[in-house]
Scaffold this motif. Structure first.
Motif, PDB file in Angstrom:
ATOM      1  N   VAL A 173       0.578  -1.051   0.112  1.00 15.81           N
ATOM      2  CA  VAL A 173      -0.087   0.018   0.139  1.00 15.81           C
ATOM      3  C   VAL A 173       1.313   1.104  -0.192  1.00 15.81           C
ATOM      4  CG1 VAL A 173      -1.728   1.357   1.110  1.00 15.81           C
ATOM      5  CG2 VAL A 173      -1.795  -0.789   0.969  1.00 15.81           C
ATOM      6  N   ALA A 174       0.588   1.964  -0.935  1.00 18.77           N
ATOM      7  CA  ALA A 174       1.965   3.539  -0.859  1.00 18.77           C
ATOM      8  C   ALA A 174       0.540   4.549  -1.482  1.00 18.77           C
ATOM      9  CB  ALA A 174       2.794   2.481  -2.389  1.00 18.77           C
ATOM     10  N   VAL A 175      -0.316   4.364  -1.156  1.00 21.88           N
ATOM     11  CA  VAL A 175      -1.227   5.696  -0.721  1.00 21.88           C
ATOM     12  C   VAL A 175      -0.670   6.808   0.266  1.00 21.88           C
ATOM     13  CG1 VAL A 175      -3.335   4.243  -1.513  1.00 21.88           C
ATOM     14  CG2 VAL A 175      -3.193   4.544   0.390  1.00 21.88           C
ATOM     15  N   PRO A 176      -1.434   8.198  -0.314  1.00 24.24           N
ATOM     16  CA  PRO A 176      -0.720   9.343   0.328  1.00 24.24           C
ATOM     17  C   PRO A 176      -0.886   9.091   1.721  1.00 24.24           C
ATOM     18  CG  PRO A 176      -1.893   9.947  -1.506  1.00 24.24           C
ATOM     19  CD  PRO A 176      -2.251   8.627  -1.515  1.00 24.24           C
ATOM     20  N   THR A 177      -0.930  10.388   3.121  1.00 22.13           N
ATOM     21  CA  THR A 177      -0.957  10.515   4.321  1.00 22.13           C
ATOM     22  C   THR A 177      -0.791  12.291   4.502  1.00 22.13           C
ATOM     23  OG1 THR A 177       1.061   9.679   4.682  1.00 22.13           O
ATOM     24  CG2 THR A 177      -0.673   8.153   4.957  1.00 22.13           C
ATOM     25  N   GLU A 186      -6.940   3.567   4.887  1.00 20.90           N
ATOM     26  CA  GLU A 186      -8.079   2.808   5.462  1.00 20.90           C
ATOM     27  C   GLU A 186      -8.884   2.499   3.820  1.00 20.90           C
ATOM     28  OE1 GLU A 186     -12.737   3.049   7.580  1.00 20.90           O
ATOM     29  OE2 GLU A 186     -10.852   4.890   7.965  1.00 20.90           O
ATOM     30  N   ALA A 187      -9.402   3.180   2.691  1.00 23.24           N
ATOM     31  CA  ALA A 187      -9.423   2.855   1.327  1.00 23.24           C
ATOM     32  C   ALA A 187      -9.129   1.548   0.926  1.00 23.24           C
ATOM     33  CB  ALA A 187     -10.471   3.793   1.032  1.00 23.24           C
ATOM     34  N   ALA A 188      -7.579   1.665   1.245  1.00 24.24           N
ATOM     35  CA  ALA A 188      -6.793   0.827   0.555  1.00 24.24           C
ATOM     36  C   ALA A 188      -7.005  -0.563   0.674  1.00 24.24           C
ATOM     37  CB  ALA A 188      -5.486   1.658  -0.099  1.00 24.24           C
ATOM     38  N   THR A 189      -7.021  -0.533   2.243  1.00 30.10           N
ATOM     39  CA  THR A 189      -7.075  -1.649   3.174  1.00 30.10           C
ATOM     40  C   THR A 189      -8.699  -2.098   2.851  1.00 30.10           C
ATOM     41  OG1 THR A 189      -5.281  -1.277   4.799  1.00 30.10           O
ATOM     42  CG2 THR A 189      -6.907  -2.571   5.055  1.00 30.10           C
ATOM     43  N   ARG A 190      -9.708  -1.849   2.671  1.00 28.75           N
ATOM     44  CA  ARG A 190     -10.865  -1.896   2.291  1.00 28.75           C
ATOM     45  C   ARG A 190     -11.130  -2.690   1.640  1.00 28.75           C
ATOM     46  NH1 ARG A 190     -13.816  -1.201   6.939  1.00 28.75           N
ATOM     47  NH2 ARG A 190     -13.421   0.126   8.736  1.00 28.75           N
ATOM     48  N   ALA A 191     -10.674  -1.954   0.315  1.00 25.40           N
ATOM     49  CA  ALA A 191     -10.352  -2.175  -1.057  1.00 25.40           C
ATOM     50  C   ALA A 191      -9.847  -3.944  -1.461  1.00 25.40           C
ATOM     51  CB  ALA A 191      -9.533  -1.669  -1.714  1.00 25.40           C
ATOM     52  N   ILE A 192      -8.599  -4.101  -0.496  1.00 25.40           N
ATOM     53  CA  ILE A 192      -7.973  -4.837  -0.398  1.00 25.40           C
ATOM     54  C   ILE A 192      -8.427  -6.525   0.153  1.00 25.40           C
ATOM     55  CG2 ILE A 192      -5.877  -6.479   0.419  1.00 25.40           C
ATOM     56  CD1 ILE A 192      -4.829  -3.783   0.402  1.00 25.40           C
ATOM     57  N   ALA A 193      -9.126  -6.300   1.143  1.00 29.06           N
ATOM     58  CA  ALA A 193      -9.961  -7.249   1.640  1.00 29.06           C
ATOM     59  C   ALA A 193     -10.090  -8.167   1.149  1.00 29.06           C
ATOM     60  CB  ALA A 193     -10.482  -6.603   3.027  1.00 29.06           C
ATOM     61  N   PRO A 194     -11.586  -7.841   0.669  1.00 27.79           N
ATOM     62  CA  PRO A 194     -12.236  -9.252   0.213  1.00 27.79           C
ATOM     63  C   PRO A 194     -11.095 -10.186  -1.025  1.00 27.79           C
ATOM     64  CG  PRO A 194     -13.530  -6.872  -0.791  1.00 27.79           C
ATOM     65  CD  PRO A 194     -12.281  -6.481  -0.138  1.00 27.79           C
ATOM     66  N   HIS A 195      -9.961  -9.673  -1.141  1.00 29.25           N
ATOM     67  CA  HIS A 195      -9.453 -10.888  -2.356  1.00 29.25           C
ATOM     68  C   HIS A 195      -8.296 -11.361  -1.457  1.00 29.25           C
ATOM     69  CE1 HIS A 195     -11.124  -8.374  -5.505  1.00 29.25           C
ATOM     70  NE2 HIS A 195     -10.474  -7.265  -4.702  1.00 29.25           N
ATOM     71  N   LEU A 196      -8.443 -11.409  -0.044  1.00 32.45           N
ATOM     72  CA  LEU A 196      -7.354 -12.405   0.992  1.00 32.45           C
ATOM     73  C   LEU A 196      -8.669 -13.571   1.524  1.00 32.45           C
ATOM     74  CD1 LEU A 196      -6.406  -9.482   3.151  1.00 32.45           C
ATOM     75  CD2 LEU A 196      -5.083 -10.158   1.350  1.00 32.45           C
ATOM     76  N   THR A 197      -7.207 -14.406   1.135  1.00 32.77           N
ATOM     77  CA  THR A 197      -7.991 -15.478   1.388  1.00 32.77           C
ATOM     78  C   THR A 197      -6.850 -16.299   2.746  1.00 32.77           C
ATOM     79  OG1 THR A 197      -5.813 -16.714   0.208  1.00 32.77           O
ATOM     80  CG2 THR A 197      -8.815 -16.403  -1.105  1.00 32.77           C
ATOM     81  N   GLY A 198      -5.663 -15.891   2.841  1.00 28.47           N
ATOM     82  CA  GLY A 198      -4.963 -15.990   4.267  1.00 28.47           C
ATOM     83  C   GLY A 198      -3.718 -16.397   3.675  1.00 28.47           C
ATOM     84  N   ASN A 199      -2.225 -16.657   4.775  1.00 32.62           N
ATOM     85  CA  ASN A 199      -1.456 -16.254   4.654  1.00 32.62           C
ATOM     86  C   ASN A 199      -0.167 -15.634   3.290  1.00 32.62           C
ATOM     87  OD1 ASN A 199      -0.947 -19.065   6.375  1.00 32.62           O
ATOM     88  ND2 ASN A 199      -1.927 -20.176   3.933  1.00 32.62           N
ATOM     89  N   GLU A 200      -1.174 -13.833   3.141  1.00 32.70           N
ATOM     90  CA  GLU A 200      -0.388 -13.239   2.838  1.00 32.70           C
ATOM     91  C   GLU A 200       0.165 -12.216   3.296  1.00 32.70           C
ATOM     92  OE1 GLU A 200      -4.755 -14.071   0.205  1.00 32.70           O
ATOM     93  OE2 GLU A 200      -4.013 -14.005   2.136  1.00 32.70           O
TER      94      GLU A 200
END
Length: 408
Positions: free
Chosen positions: A80-84, A98-112
């Motif tokens: 994640v390399a977004v502005p702060t 937060e927005a980037a993390t919420r976008a990533i969350a549905p694509h996680l299955t474990g061990n990432e």
């Protein structure tokens, strides 16, 4: 071993990171909310100026190792390399993370592995983990690894420093730190320094605060010397002959997304203790107003002064306008000197930025034309193109030189 990495945020740090990973043969999905940037990258174009980057992007796209899109995709690792930015009270705005993390969350299955590269206040990596588990509570025991690896590259040298610079990697667990180190070892020839996430977050803030404090000393010194009638450039040169003195060069303020922002994250976290860091920020934030006052004094008695504003970027030889004191000075002068003709010069961009566009008293001008027309020449950025100018062009003109290009 990482075979597929998803990089969220394709700006000045994310895109070079994606391209350098692809150069190692790793498949990379780049993600950005800007559809225009996504389209340009998929055509092998870079939407900003950074030496050598386009060659990496062209190669990666042609080899089908880099694809840009507007949504994340399943991967072995996510960066994640977004502005702060910061809020009005100078506290960190973590909404992009937060927005980037919420976008990533549905694509996680474990061990990432999830790596936060965005410069962040202490606790931001833990915040990212909390967001994931809010979205996906069933993954709490799925061996997700969270780490922070702050970028520490210089615009204009990013592709070199990504490889050569040492990197700090901090994990929420030692296993996460080691996993992140394994990822960065694929391209980083510098030393990989392992620690915990909070220390890694603080390290980046401390590095930039150190620089900010030293710049503040130089900027304050320039104001003192002006008051005393002393040439600050000569003074610094003389003082730096001391074997243990290395005073930096003053300027019109401090810009960029790092030094002008990061120290406030420390001040916000511990406001009573961060007294020197706060003072440095206050000094550097006030310097643009001092420059504006110098320009107004030079314009005294002129009904419609022509003012050449030399440079708009936040540092030399790039097109980056983020937190640029030069741009802020130009915009404020446009407001406060409505009868002046402001001739903006910036050789690294093709049109006036939004902060100046549409103003009737601001024109985007070539260097020589601006100087020839100007009553007052204001040097705001020490671009190499300006260093080549013949000082005789300035004869008969008032000069406000914030970068010491013409030190006589």
């Amino acid at each position: 071993m990482f075979s597929h990495v998803c990089v969220v945020g394709l700006g000045y740090i994310g895109l070079p990171t994606a391209a350098i990973l692809a150069a190692q043969g790793i498949r990379v999905t780049g993600v950005d909310v800007n559809e225009r940037s996504v389209a340009e990258i998929n055509q092998g174009h870079v939407p900003f100026v950074e030496p050598d980057l386009e060659a990496f992007v062209v190669s990666a796209v042609n080899r089908e190792l880099l694809t840009a899109q507007t949504e994340p995709a399943p991967a072995d690792a996510f960066i994640v390399a977004v502005p702060t930015p910061f809020h009005a009270d100078k506290s960190a705005d973590l909404s992009y993370i937060e927005a980037a993390t919420r976008a990533i969350a549905p694509h996680l299955t474990g061990n990432e592995l999830l790596v936060l590269e965005s410069t962040s206040p202490p606790g931001a990596t833990e915040f990212m983990a909390d967001v994931v588990f809010q979205e996906r509570p069933e993954l709490k025991d799925a061996d997700l690894k969270f780490a922070h690896c702050p970028e520490r590259v210089l615009p204009g040298r990013v592709m070199t420093e990504l490889v050569e610079n040492d990197r700090i990697v901090g994990g929420l667990t030692p296993e996460a730190a080691e996993a992140a180190a394994e990822l960065y070892r694929t391209f980083c020839k510098g030393e990989i320094l392992l620690t915990d996430a909070k220390t890694a977050e603080m390290a980046k803030l401390v590095e930039n605060s150190f620089r900010d404090v030293n710049i503040a000393f130089a900027n304050e010194l320039s104001i003192i010397c002006d008051k005393l009638g002393i040439n600050v450039w000569e003074l610094i040169e003389l003082a730096n002959h001391h074997p243990r003195v290395n005073i930096l060069q003053p300027g019109p303020g401090v810009g960029g997304h790092c030094i002008a922002v990061d120290p406030w994250f420390i001040v916000s976290a511990v406001p009573d203790e961060a007294r020197l860091i706060r003072s440095a920020r206050t000094i550097n934030d006030a310097k643009p107003q001092w420059v504006i006052d110098q320009v107004k004094a030079a314009a005294y008695g002129l009904d419609q002064p022509a003012v050449a504003l030399m440079g708009l970027a936040f540092k030399p030889n790039i097109d980056d306008l983020r937190e640029s004191p030069a741009l802020s000075i130009a915009a404020q002068l446009a407001d406060e000197m409505p009868t002046a003709r402001l001739l903006a010069v910036e050789p690294h961009i093709e049109e006036l930025p939004k902060a100046l566009a549409g103003r009737s008293n601001v024109a985007f001008t070539q260097t020589e034309d601006a100087i020839a027309t100007a009553d007052i020449v204001v040097v705001l950025v020490d671009h190499d193109a300006f260093k080549q100018l013949d000082p005789e062009l300035l004869e008969g003109k008032a000069l406000v030189d914030t970068r010491g290009l013409f030190r006589a």
